[in-house]
Write a protein that holds these residues in place. Structure first.
Motif, mmCIF file in Angstrom:
data_model
loop_
_atom_site.group_PDB
_atom_site.id
_atom_site.type_symbol
_atom_site.label_atom_id
_atom_site.label_comp_id
_atom_site.label_asym_id
_atom_site.label_seq_id
_atom_site.Cartn_x
_atom_site.Cartn_y
_atom_site.Cartn_z
ATOM 1 N N PHE A 1 -0.338 8.640 -9.367
ATOM 2 C CA PHE A 1 0.801 7.717 -9.393
ATOM 3 C C PHE A 1 1.264 7.439 -10.823
ATOM 4 O O PHE A 1 0.442 7.329 -11.736
ATOM 5 C CB PHE A 1 0.438 6.390 -8.727
ATOM 6 C CG PHE A 1 0.324 6.457 -7.228
ATOM 7 C CD1 PHE A 1 1.407 6.147 -6.418
ATOM 8 C CD2 PHE A 1 -0.866 6.823 -6.622
ATOM 9 C CE1 PHE A 1 1.301 6.197 -5.034
ATOM 10 C CE2 PHE A 1 -0.986 6.882 -5.236
ATOM 11 C CZ PHE A 1 0.104 6.567 -4.443
ATOM 12 N N VAL A 2 2.576 7.306 -10.985
ATOM 13 C CA VAL A 2 3.129 6.911 -12.279
ATOM 14 C C VAL A 2 3.918 5.618 -12.093
ATOM 15 O O VAL A 2 4.553 5.410 -11.041
ATOM 16 C CB VAL A 2 4.042 8.009 -12.878
ATOM 17 C CG1 VAL A 2 3.265 9.283 -13.107
ATOM 18 C CG2 VAL A 2 5.250 8.266 -11.993
ATOM 19 N N PRO A 3 3.894 4.714 -13.074
ATOM 20 C CA PRO A 3 4.646 3.463 -12.951
ATOM 21 C C PRO A 3 6.132 3.682 -13.171
ATOM 22 O O PRO A 3 6.539 4.546 -13.952
ATOM 23 C CB PRO A 3 4.050 2.591 -14.062
ATOM 24 C CG PRO A 3 3.582 3.575 -15.095
ATOM 25 C CD PRO A 3 3.130 4.798 -14.339
ATOM 26 N N VAL B 1 0.834 -1.203 0.000
ATOM 27 C CA VAL B 1 0.000 0.000 0.000
ATOM 28 C C VAL B 1 0.868 1.252 0.000
ATOM 29 O O VAL B 1 2.046 1.214 0.365
ATOM 30 C CB VAL B 1 -0.950 -0.003 1.215
ATOM 31 C CG1 VAL B 1 -1.909 -1.181 1.134
ATOM 32 C CG2 VAL B 1 -0.179 -0.027 2.528
ATOM 33 N N PRO B 2 0.295 2.404 -0.416
ATOM 34 C CA PRO B 2 1.072 3.649 -0.456
ATOM 35 C C PRO B 2 1.716 3.959 0.893
ATOM 36 O O PRO B 2 1.056 3.888 1.939
ATOM 37 C CB PRO B 2 0.023 4.696 -0.830
ATOM 38 C CG PRO B 2 -1.024 3.947 -1.589
ATOM 39 C CD PRO B 2 -1.080 2.597 -0.924
ATOM 40 N N LEU C 1 8.968 10.150 -0.249
ATOM 41 C CA LEU C 1 8.226 9.878 -1.485
ATOM 42 C C LEU C 1 7.108 8.876 -1.226
ATOM 43 O O LEU C 1 7.326 7.825 -0.612
ATOM 44 C CB LEU C 1 9.157 9.316 -2.559
ATOM 45 C CG LEU C 1 8.491 9.039 -3.912
ATOM 46 C CD1 LEU C 1 8.267 10.328 -4.683
ATOM 47 C CD2 LEU C 1 9.303 8.049 -4.737
ATOM 48 N N ILE C 2 5.914 9.172 -1.686
ATOM 49 C CA ILE C 2 4.790 8.243 -1.570
ATOM 50 C C ILE C 2 4.874 7.259 -2.739
ATOM 51 O O ILE C 2 4.843 7.652 -3.906
ATOM 52 C CB ILE C 2 3.451 8.997 -1.589
ATOM 53 C CG1 ILE C 2 3.366 9.923 -0.372
ATOM 54 C CG2 ILE C 2 2.278 8.025 -1.595
ATOM 55 C CD1 ILE C 2 2.274 10.977 -0.476
ATOM 56 N N HIS C 3 5.019 5.973 -2.395
ATOM 57 C CA HIS C 3 5.136 4.957 -3.435
ATOM 58 C C HIS C 3 4.414 3.681 -3.007
ATOM 59 O O HIS C 3 4.087 3.491 -1.833
ATOM 60 C CB HIS C 3 6.606 4.676 -3.772
ATOM 61 C CG HIS C 3 7.438 4.221 -2.608
ATOM 62 N ND1 HIS C 3 7.802 5.057 -1.567
ATOM 63 C CD2 HIS C 3 8.007 3.024 -2.306
ATOM 64 C CE1 HIS C 3 8.534 4.397 -0.690
ATOM 65 N NE2 HIS C 3 8.676 3.141 -1.115
ATOM 66 N N ILE D 1 4.203 8.900 -6.631
ATOM 67 C CA ILE D 1 3.641 10.222 -6.928
ATOM 68 C C ILE D 1 4.820 11.184 -7.047
ATOM 69 O O ILE D 1 5.424 11.559 -6.029
ATOM 70 C CB ILE D 1 2.683 10.709 -5.832
ATOM 71 C CG1 ILE D 1 1.527 9.720 -5.647
ATOM 72 C CG2 ILE D 1 2.146 12.100 -6.169
ATOM 73 C CD1 ILE D 1 0.540 10.118 -4.547
ATOM 74 N N PRO D 2 5.192 11.573 -8.264
ATOM 75 C CA PRO D 2 6.366 12.441 -8.441
ATOM 76 C C PRO D 2 6.204 13.745 -7.655
ATOM 77 O O PRO D 2 5.143 14.381 -7.683
ATOM 78 C CB PRO D 2 6.378 12.711 -9.951
ATOM 79 C CG PRO D 2 5.628 11.565 -10.556
ATOM 80 C CD PRO D 2 4.579 11.218 -9.559
#
Length: 267
Positions: free
Chosen positions: A217-219, A149-150, A234-236, A184-185
């Motif tokens: 979000f970006v992959p 999870v984020p 960083l949220i990932h 999320i950049p």
């Protein structure tokens, strides 16, 4: 090798993560994969049924998890067990991860973790006396490899000032289908949102998880050998592995020990 250019530093500071292609050699990758195959082969699943889940953090409270900080310990996927409590597939396809002291105990992992290029990388990020606090071999099994999870790494490995950086090495190609990282950049610029703390009752988050818009979000799809450098704020996340192929990775979390205070309530 490992030293960041000004453009790379600018990108990392802007995005909160950086992809460094071909950071690990084929020989380094194979030595870690083969050693893990040996470790799993020697592992007796009946010795523990500790299940690692980032959804139900209560499972993290058992002693096996705490003791893994100084050991090589094995954690199963939630979906690995049938209703009868037995594994539904061979053990090598049932594990979520192995951690958290591979970098200290196992030579193949120690060699990469303490390599000149890893040291140079941390130096170019401004670290004076970097120390690896934990290491994980993550399997992301086909079909049952669960989602993560984020989250922010600083939640789990907290220093004052905050210095946690994640180093995520792809040992196999990571794609959208097999559960690559998503981020999320720029989200690191909003600071730390919550902490994961340990007290006499176990471990818990100090506040609920915020809700995130998945469109943000970006992959981060990468080839084997690529290193993803992750800012502690960083949220990932990563999703379930929906493919027929695994997505092995080796993950390190590093903090600075120069002019930094380690939080005693870390797990």
């Amino acid at each position: 090798m490992g030293m960041l250019s000004s453009d790379q530093l600018q990108s990392f500071n802007s995005q909160g993560y950086l992809v460094m292609e071909s950071f690990a050699s084929d020989d380094e990758i194979q030595s870690m994969i083969k050693r893990m195959e040996q470790l799993v082969d020697e592992f007796d699943p009946s010795s523990t049924a500790s299940i690692f889940s980032t959804k139900n953090q209560q499972k993290l409270t058992d002693d096996y998890f705490f003791e893994s900080a100084e050991r090589v310990s094995f954690f199963f996927e939630e979906k690995a067990f049938g209703d009868d409590g037995n594994l539904k597939q061979p053990k090598e396809f049932s594990l979520n991860k192995v951690g958290h002291a591979l970098h200290e105990i196992e030579p193949a992992f120690k060699k990469f973790s303490s390599s000149e290029k890893a040291s140079s990388l941390m130096s170019s990020l401004g670290y004076k006396r970097p120390v690896i606090m934990q290491s994980m071999y993550i399997f992301k099994q086909p079909g049952i490899g669960g989602e993560v999870v984020p989250h922010q790494d600083n939640s789990f490995i907290y220093t004052e000032p905050q210095t946690c950086t994640g180093l995520w090495l792809a040992l196999e190609d990571a794609t959208i289908l097999n559960g690559c990282l998503w981020a999320i950049p720029g989200s690191h610029k909003n600071g730390l949102l919550r902490r994961f703390i340990r007290d006499e009752n176990g471990v818990k988050f100090d506040r609920p998880s915020p809700s995130y818009d998945q469109k943000d979000f970006v992959p981060i799809e990468v080839k084997a050998g690529s290193l993803v450098v992750i800012h502690g704020d960083l949220i990932h996340q990563s999703f379930e592995n929906q493919s027929t192929k695994s997505r092995h990775a080796y993950s390190l979390h590093v903090v600075d020990t120069d002019s930094c205070k380690w939080a005693p309530e870390n797990w």
